[in-house]
Write a protein that holds these residues in place. Structure first.
Motif, PDB file in Angstrom:
ATOM      1  N   ARG A  67      -0.666   6.399  -4.874  1.00 13.72           N
ATOM      2  CA  ARG A  67      -1.634   6.950  -5.834  1.00 13.72           C
ATOM      3  C   ARG A  67      -1.077   6.933  -7.256  1.00 13.72           C
ATOM      4  NH1 ARG A  67      -5.707   9.099  -2.728  1.00 13.72           N
ATOM      5  NH2 ARG A  67      -5.087   9.768  -0.666  1.00 13.72           N
ATOM      6  N   PHE A  68       0.247   6.921  -7.390  1.00 14.84           N
ATOM      7  CA  PHE A  68       0.887   6.864  -8.699  1.00 14.84           C
ATOM      8  C   PHE A  68       1.409   5.466  -9.001  1.00 14.84           C
ATOM      9  CE2 PHE A  68       1.293  11.250  -7.182  1.00 14.84           C
ATOM     10  CZ  PHE A  68       0.556  11.884  -8.173  1.00 14.84           C
ATOM     11  N   GLU A  69       1.101   4.526  -8.139  1.00 13.97           N
ATOM     12  CA  GLU A  69       1.449   3.120  -8.342  1.00 13.97           C
ATOM     13  C   GLU A  69       0.138   2.365  -8.582  1.00 13.97           C
ATOM     14  OE1 GLU A  69       4.601   2.012  -8.586  1.00 13.97           O
ATOM     15  OE2 GLU A  69       5.284   4.066  -8.309  1.00 13.97           O
ATOM     16  N   GLN A  70      -0.132   1.333  -7.809  1.00 15.26           N
ATOM     17  CA  GLN A  70      -1.354   0.548  -7.972  1.00 15.26           C
ATOM     18  C   GLN A  70      -2.337   0.738  -6.826  1.00 15.26           C
ATOM     19  OE1 GLN A  70       1.817  -1.216  -8.595  1.00 15.26           O
ATOM     20  NE2 GLN A  70       1.479  -0.385 -10.631  1.00 15.26           N
ATOM     21  N   GLY A  71      -2.259   1.869  -6.138  1.00 13.24           N
ATOM     22  CA  GLY A  71      -3.194   2.129  -5.040  1.00 13.24           C
ATOM     23  C   GLY A  71      -3.109   1.061  -3.971  1.00 13.24           C
ATOM     24  N   LEU A  72      -4.250   0.536  -3.571  1.00 10.74           N
ATOM     25  CA  LEU A  72      -4.278  -0.479  -2.521  1.00 10.74           C
ATOM     26  C   LEU A  72      -3.643  -1.795  -2.947  1.00 10.74           C
ATOM     27  CD1 LEU A  72      -7.829   0.177  -1.070  1.00 10.74           C
ATOM     28  CD2 LEU A  72      -5.643   0.603   0.065  1.00 10.74           C
ATOM     29  N   GLU A  73      -3.464  -1.978  -4.246  1.00 11.44           N
ATOM     30  CA  GLU A  73      -2.831  -3.202  -4.751  1.00 11.44           C
ATOM     31  C   GLU A  73      -1.326  -3.045  -4.930  1.00 11.44           C
ATOM     32  OE1 GLU A  73      -4.456  -6.066  -4.698  1.00 11.44           O
ATOM     33  OE2 GLU A  73      -6.049  -4.792  -3.879  1.00 11.44           O
ATOM     34  N   THR A  74      -0.765  -1.933  -4.490  1.00 14.82           N
ATOM     35  CA  THR A  74       0.677  -1.722  -4.551  1.00 14.82           C
ATOM     36  C   THR A  74       1.380  -2.808  -3.748  1.00 14.82           C
ATOM     37  OG1 THR A  74       0.388   0.662  -4.792  1.00 14.82           O
ATOM     38  CG2 THR A  74       2.545  -0.095  -4.030  1.00 14.82           C
ATOM     39  N   ALA A  75       2.394  -3.412  -4.336  1.00 18.90           N
ATOM     40  CA  ALA A  75       3.149  -4.477  -3.669  1.00 18.90           C
ATOM     41  C   ALA A  75       3.896  -3.933  -2.458  1.00 18.90           C
ATOM     42  CB  ALA A  75       4.129  -5.109  -4.649  1.00 18.90           C
ATOM     43  N   THR A  76       3.935  -4.742  -1.410  1.00 18.41           N
ATOM     44  CA  THR A  76       4.672  -4.403  -0.190  1.00 18.41           C
ATOM     45  C   THR A  76       5.659  -5.535   0.099  1.00 18.41           C
ATOM     46  OG1 THR A  76       2.863  -5.321   1.129  1.00 18.41           O
ATOM     47  CG2 THR A  76       2.863  -2.939   0.798  1.00 18.41           C
ATOM     48  N   PRO A  77       6.830  -5.494  -0.513  1.00 18.17           N
ATOM     49  CA  PRO A  77       7.807  -6.564  -0.309  1.00 18.17           C
ATOM     50  C   PRO A  77       8.293  -6.622   1.137  1.00 18.17           C
ATOM     51  CG  PRO A  77       8.750  -4.781  -1.618  1.00 18.17           C
ATOM     52  CD  PRO A  77       7.317  -4.442  -1.391  1.00 18.17           C
ATOM     53  N   ALA A  78       8.775  -7.774   1.528  1.00 20.04           N
ATOM     54  CA  ALA A  78       9.280  -7.959   2.891  1.00 20.04           C
ATOM     55  C   ALA A  78      10.296  -6.879   3.220  1.00 20.04           C
ATOM     56  CB  ALA A  78       9.922  -9.334   3.032  1.00 20.04           C
ATOM     57  N   GLY A  79      10.146  -6.291   4.398  1.00 21.82           N
ATOM     58  CA  GLY A  79      11.068  -5.267   4.860  1.00 21.82           C
ATOM     59  C   GLY A  79      10.758  -3.875   4.349  1.00 21.82           C
ATOM     60  N   ALA A  80       9.722  -3.739   3.528  1.00 23.39           N
ATOM     61  CA  ALA A  80       9.368  -2.418   2.990  1.00 23.39           C
ATOM     62  C   ALA A  80       8.931  -1.494   4.114  1.00 23.39           C
ATOM     63  CB  ALA A  80       8.247  -2.541   1.956  1.00 23.39           C
ATOM     64  N   GLY A  81       9.059  -0.215   3.865  1.00 28.96           N
ATOM     65  CA  GLY A  81       8.563   0.791   4.792  1.00 28.96           C
ATOM     66  C   GLY A  81       7.298   1.403   4.223  1.00 28.96           C
ATOM     67  N   VAL A  82       6.245   1.404   5.017  1.00 30.11           N
ATOM     68  CA  VAL A  82       4.979   2.018   4.618  1.00 30.11           C
ATOM     69  C   VAL A  82       4.776   3.240   5.509  1.00 30.11           C
ATOM     70  CG1 VAL A  82       2.474   1.711   4.469  1.00 30.11           C
ATOM     71  CG2 VAL A  82       3.995  -0.193   3.885  1.00 30.11           C
ATOM     72  N   SER A  83       4.518   4.373   4.887  1.00 36.66           N
ATOM     73  CA  SER A  83       4.292   5.616   5.631  1.00 36.66           C
ATOM     74  C   SER A  83       2.882   6.106   5.385  1.00 36.66           C
ATOM     75  CB  SER A  83       5.283   6.699   5.199  1.00 36.66           C
ATOM     76  OG  SER A  83       6.601   6.293   5.439  1.00 36.66           O
ATOM     77  N   ILE A  84       2.167   6.384   6.465  1.00 40.55           N
ATOM     78  CA  ILE A  84       0.835   6.987   6.383  1.00 40.55           C
ATOM     79  C   ILE A  84       1.004   8.437   6.780  1.00 40.55           C
ATOM     80  CG2 ILE A  84      -1.514   6.952   7.281  1.00 40.55           C
ATOM     81  CD1 ILE A  84      -1.031   3.959   7.977  1.00 40.55           C
ATOM     82  N   ILE A  85       0.631   9.342   5.870  1.00 41.83           N
ATOM     83  CA  ILE A  85       0.857  10.768   6.111  1.00 41.83           C
ATOM     84  C   ILE A  85      -0.424  11.528   5.832  1.00 41.83           C
ATOM     85  CG2 ILE A  85       2.213  12.786   5.459  1.00 41.83           C
ATOM     86  CD1 ILE A  85       4.382  10.768   4.511  1.00 41.83           C
ATOM     87  N   PRO A  86      -1.046  12.080   6.873  1.00 43.18           N
ATOM     88  CA  PRO A  86      -2.244  12.886   6.628  1.00 43.18           C
ATOM     89  C   PRO A  86      -1.855  14.209   5.966  1.00 43.18           C
ATOM     90  CG  PRO A  86      -1.694  12.888   8.959  1.00 43.18           C
ATOM     91  CD  PRO A  86      -0.724  11.972   8.278  1.00 43.18           C
ATOM     92  N   ALA A  87      -2.655  14.602   4.985  1.00 47.32           N
ATOM     93  CA  ALA A  87      -2.398  15.881   4.317  1.00 47.32           C
ATOM     94  C   ALA A  87      -2.691  17.027   5.281  1.00 47.32           C
ATOM     95  CB  ALA A  87      -3.260  15.997   3.066  1.00 47.32           C
TER      96      ALA A  87
END
Length: 91
Positions: A67-87
């Motif tokens: 939300r403080f980056e580019q939202g859905l267009e935030t870059a996801t470089p190879a090997g990145a970790g993506v975390s989905i966290i429900p509030a």
């Protein structure tokens, strides 16, 4: 590019109980599309009817809140970790 996506307990019914799954994409949007292709139904829990991130779902790429980056267009470089966290609300 392959990334590792950490899945919260509430969404693990879509991933066969797996806490972490691999997905492909150079942006968060592509990663969510990849997740949906492999685990149908998960995108509807992360995105609203307009295709935007749901208000009460926080997503991080590595340690950065998208939300403080580019939202859905935030870059996801190879090997990145993506975390989905429900509030979680409470009192």
């Amino acid at each position: 590019m392959s990334v590792n996506v950490r899945i919260p307990t509430i969404l693990r019914t879509y991933t066969g109980g797996k806490a972490e799954v691999a997905a492909e994409g150079t942006t968060l949007s592509e990663v969510i599309q990849s997740l949906e292709a492999s685990h149908p139904g998960i995108a509807a829990r992360v995105l609203d009817d307009q295709g935007k991130l749901r208000r009460f779902v926080n997503v991080y790429v590595n340690d950065d809140d998208v939300r403080f980056e580019q939202g859905l267009e935030t870059a996801t470089p190879a090997g990145a970790g993506v975390s989905i966290i429900p509030a979680v609300a409470g009192g």
